[in-house]
Design a protein around this motif. Sequence first.
Motif, mmCIF file in Angstrom:
data_model
loop_
_atom_site.group_PDB
_atom_site.id
_atom_site.type_symbol
_atom_site.label_atom_id
_atom_site.label_comp_id
_atom_site.label_asym_id
_atom_site.label_seq_id
_atom_site.Cartn_x
_atom_site.Cartn_y
_atom_site.Cartn_z
ATOM 1 N N LEU A 1 2.640 -3.738 -14.726
ATOM 2 C CA LEU A 1 2.788 -4.752 -13.689
ATOM 3 C C LEU A 1 3.239 -4.120 -12.378
ATOM 4 C CD1 LEU A 1 4.491 -7.668 -15.668
ATOM 5 C CD2 LEU A 1 2.052 -7.260 -15.276
ATOM 6 N N ASP A 2 4.208 -3.201 -12.458
ATOM 7 C CA ASP A 2 4.657 -2.500 -11.252
ATOM 8 C C ASP A 2 3.500 -1.761 -10.602
ATOM 9 O OD1 ASP A 2 7.241 -3.380 -11.403
ATOM 10 O OD2 ASP A 2 8.069 -1.520 -12.216
ATOM 11 N N PHE A 3 2.693 -1.119 -11.416
ATOM 12 C CA PHE A 3 1.566 -0.352 -10.892
ATOM 13 C C PHE A 3 0.639 -1.255 -10.081
ATOM 14 C CE2 PHE A 3 -2.850 1.081 -11.269
ATOM 15 C CZ PHE A 3 -2.756 2.370 -10.774
ATOM 16 N N VAL A 4 0.322 -2.424 -10.609
ATOM 17 C CA VAL A 4 -0.611 -3.327 -9.924
ATOM 18 C C VAL A 4 0.027 -3.929 -8.677
ATOM 19 C CG1 VAL A 4 -2.015 -5.406 -10.142
ATOM 20 C CG2 VAL A 4 -1.780 -3.861 -12.092
ATOM 21 N N LEU A 5 1.250 -4.412 -8.808
ATOM 22 C CA LEU A 5 1.894 -5.106 -7.697
ATOM 23 C C LEU A 5 2.149 -4.203 -6.499
ATOM 24 C CD1 LEU A 5 4.438 -7.194 -9.793
ATOM 25 C CD2 LEU A 5 2.430 -8.085 -8.582
ATOM 26 N N GLU A 6 2.310 -2.917 -6.751
ATOM 27 C CA GLU A 6 2.576 -1.971 -5.661
ATOM 28 C C GLU A 6 1.319 -1.477 -4.962
ATOM 29 O OE1 GLU A 6 4.880 1.081 -7.495
ATOM 30 O OE2 GLU A 6 6.646 -0.209 -7.759
ATOM 31 N N LEU A 7 0.157 -1.817 -5.487
ATOM 32 C CA LEU A 7 -1.079 -1.347 -4.870
ATOM 33 C C LEU A 7 -1.280 -1.973 -3.493
ATOM 34 C CD1 LEU A 7 -3.559 -1.606 -7.896
ATOM 35 C CD2 LEU A 7 -2.758 0.505 -6.819
ATOM 36 N N PRO A 8 -1.843 -1.207 -2.557
ATOM 37 C CA PRO A 8 -2.198 -1.803 -1.262
ATOM 38 C C PRO A 8 -3.413 -2.713 -1.408
ATOM 39 C CG PRO A 8 -2.964 0.464 -1.367
ATOM 40 C CD PRO A 8 -2.145 0.233 -2.612
ATOM 41 N N LEU A 9 -3.631 -3.553 -0.419
ATOM 42 C CA LEU A 9 -4.809 -4.407 -0.404
ATOM 43 C C LEU A 9 -5.943 -3.707 0.344
ATOM 44 C CD1 LEU A 9 -3.518 -8.047 0.272
ATOM 45 C CD2 LEU A 9 -3.855 -6.862 -1.904
ATOM 46 N N ALA A 10 -7.134 -3.794 -0.252
ATOM 47 C CA ALA A 10 -8.327 -3.276 0.416
ATOM 48 C C ALA A 10 -9.095 -4.394 1.110
ATOM 49 C CB ALA A 10 -9.234 -2.572 -0.591
ATOM 50 N N ASP A 11 -8.890 -5.641 0.664
ATOM 51 C CA ASP A 11 -9.607 -6.791 1.213
ATOM 52 C C ASP A 11 -8.651 -7.967 1.347
ATOM 53 O OD1 ASP A 11 -12.517 -5.754 0.933
ATOM 54 O OD2 ASP A 11 -11.711 -5.520 -1.087
ATOM 55 N N ASP A 12 -8.988 -8.868 2.253
ATOM 56 C CA ASP A 12 -8.231 -10.112 2.323
ATOM 57 C C ASP A 12 -8.456 -10.888 1.028
ATOM 58 O OD1 ASP A 12 -7.447 -9.497 4.873
ATOM 59 O OD2 ASP A 12 -8.977 -10.744 5.841
ATOM 60 N N PRO A 13 -7.398 -11.455 0.454
ATOM 61 C CA PRO A 13 -7.570 -12.229 -0.784
ATOM 62 C C PRO A 13 -8.626 -13.320 -0.633
ATOM 63 C CG PRO A 13 -5.251 -11.828 -0.369
ATOM 64 C CD PRO A 13 -5.980 -11.348 0.850
ATOM 65 N N GLY A 14 -9.478 -13.410 -1.659
ATOM 66 C CA GLY A 14 -10.502 -14.443 -1.680
ATOM 67 C C GLY A 14 -11.817 -14.084 -1.031
ATOM 68 N N THR A 15 -11.932 -12.876 -0.471
ATOM 69 C CA THR A 15 -13.146 -12.543 0.277
ATOM 70 C C THR A 15 -14.128 -11.665 -0.489
ATOM 71 O OG1 THR A 15 -12.111 -10.586 1.297
ATOM 72 C CG2 THR A 15 -11.902 -12.703 2.456
ATOM 73 N N ARG A 16 -13.672 -10.932 -1.484
ATOM 74 C CA ARG A 16 -14.562 -10.000 -2.170
ATOM 75 C C ARG A 16 -14.106 -9.816 -3.611
ATOM 76 N NH1 ARG A 16 -14.028 -4.417 -2.818
ATOM 77 N NH2 ARG A 16 -15.972 -3.392 -3.437
ATOM 78 N N MET A 17 -15.064 -9.720 -4.519
ATOM 79 C CA MET A 17 -14.747 -9.475 -5.917
ATOM 80 C C MET A 17 -14.661 -7.979 -6.189
ATOM 81 S SD MET A 17 -17.034 -10.041 -9.324
ATOM 82 C CE MET A 17 -16.456 -9.364 -10.889
ATOM 83 N N GLU A 18 -13.600 -7.559 -6.834
ATOM 84 C CA GLU A 18 -13.467 -6.188 -7.345
ATOM 85 C C GLU A 18 -12.926 -6.299 -8.755
ATOM 86 O OE1 GLU A 18 -14.188 -2.680 -7.860
ATOM 87 O OE2 GLU A 18 -14.203 -2.949 -5.676
ATOM 88 N N TYR A 19 -13.775 -5.965 -9.733
ATOM 89 C CA TYR A 19 -13.403 -6.110 -11.140
ATOM 90 C C TYR A 19 -12.130 -5.319 -11.427
ATOM 91 C CZ TYR A 19 -14.257 -6.724 -16.141
ATOM 92 O OH TYR A 19 -14.167 -7.083 -17.467
ATOM 93 N N ASN A 20 -11.115 -6.000 -11.968
ATOM 94 C CA ASN A 20 -9.776 -5.420 -11.976
ATOM 95 C C ASN A 20 -8.988 -5.943 -13.181
ATOM 96 O OD1 ASN A 20 -7.057 -4.875 -11.502
ATOM 97 N ND2 ASN A 20 -7.141 -5.333 -9.331
ATOM 98 N N SER A 21 -8.840 -5.103 -14.201
ATOM 99 C CA SER A 21 -8.075 -5.509 -15.385
ATOM 100 C C SER A 21 -6.593 -5.651 -15.086
ATOM 101 C CB SER A 21 -8.287 -4.495 -16.522
ATOM 102 O OG SER A 21 -9.606 -4.577 -17.019
ATOM 103 N N GLY A 22 -6.149 -5.115 -13.954
ATOM 104 C CA GLY A 22 -4.767 -5.322 -13.535
ATOM 105 C C GLY A 22 -4.496 -6.776 -13.212
ATOM 106 N N ASN A 23 -5.467 -7.457 -12.603
ATOM 107 C CA ASN A 23 -5.326 -8.898 -12.349
ATOM 108 C C ASN A 23 -5.078 -9.648 -13.655
ATOM 109 O OD1 ASN A 23 -5.815 -8.643 -9.592
ATOM 110 N ND2 ASN A 23 -8.005 -9.024 -9.784
ATOM 111 N N SER A 24 -5.804 -9.256 -14.685
ATOM 112 C CA SER A 24 -5.681 -9.919 -15.982
ATOM 113 C C SER A 24 -4.298 -9.696 -16.575
ATOM 114 C CB SER A 24 -6.759 -9.397 -16.940
ATOM 115 O OG SER A 24 -8.039 -9.492 -16.366
ATOM 116 N N GLN A 25 -3.740 -8.504 -16.361
ATOM 117 C CA GLN A 25 -2.413 -8.237 -16.898
ATOM 118 C C GLN A 25 -1.346 -9.074 -16.194
ATOM 119 O OE1 GLN A 25 -2.395 -6.626 -19.586
ATOM 120 N NE2 GLN A 25 -0.188 -6.719 -19.969
#
Length: 345
Positions: free
Chosen positions: A125-149
């Motif tokens: 969870l720490d790993f995912v939450l600390e990641l920077p954003l590459a896109d504005d939320p809601g604008t682009r799909m990037e398949y990400n199992s971290g979201n699922s966690q």
Amino acid sequence: MDTMDLSPLTASIAPLNLRSCLISRHGRLVYDHYREPGTAAEPARINSCTKSVLSALVCIAMGRGQLPDAATPASAFFPRLAADSDPRKRSITLEHLLTMTAGFEWTEFGGLNSFPRMTKTPDWLDFVLELPLADDPGTRMEYNSGNSQLLAAALARAAGMPVARFAEERLFGPLGIEAYEWETDPQGVHTGGFGMKLRPLDMLKFGELYLREGEWSGEPIVPRALAVRSVRPFIESEEPRRGWYGWHWWSDSYDAAEDAAAEPGETDSQAADGGSGAEGRQAPALAYFFAQGYGGQFVYVVPSLDIVVVLTADKWRTDRPPGNVFRKFVAPLLAAELRRAVSAG
């Protein structure tokens, strides 16, 4: 009486070394193939099909009021998102996590290789939450199992119990699913994006549940409105993936004429014949939604024909079957059935 002819399928899939292929129609098993006799009783990895199971559990929890609605900021469960130096993280919602549009800088495999990196850390969870954003939320799909966690962790906190226990009480129990396995992260949170083992027949039950829009044996298991919403196309995927993504479910359609035209060696007349009814009427595209897992694990739901298809494989490292087994071998048979229905109608 069901007259659909599935006999050509046996010869088509014989060389593929599939672990299983099951098809049900009108709630009745009409085709079953197992590579080995013991396969039916053995739970096996369903990989990212786990995501669709998690989606069902999230919908159940929302329907029970344990999880808030999909528009709720994810920071309600992960306050550090609200405290992050990037204010865009405050706008990430539960729906963004469900639709893989949270915007995190992530590449599942290859490139950033984010998924393997996450699983090697002491706190996913720490790993995912600390990641920077590459896109504005809601604008682009990037398949990400971290979201699922993140979703699995939010569900466990909201339900006040491990995700697997919630599944046993609210999903697996009602469906009669008893034989399963489910991995956990280092903190004991069940893996939201992978890590589940199920039997093929239990995967079929799960597909049947969604074919019936969340109802099982006359009882609502997943709230109907949320079951329908979760499989609805939300955002189109980018190459090399095809189709649309919803709430941890994929959707697509099969057009016999288009697919035939795309195959090398097909003539224009063959392509045209593939998509028309016996009386020249154009058959509609075969629409379907599906759960998809690495290495050939699939649950396909075809509402127009009242059909569920399960495909599983386990030889992807040494003898990987083609990734388009459904579109190449199953969908043409279903499209032919749809053409017959159009002609008869």
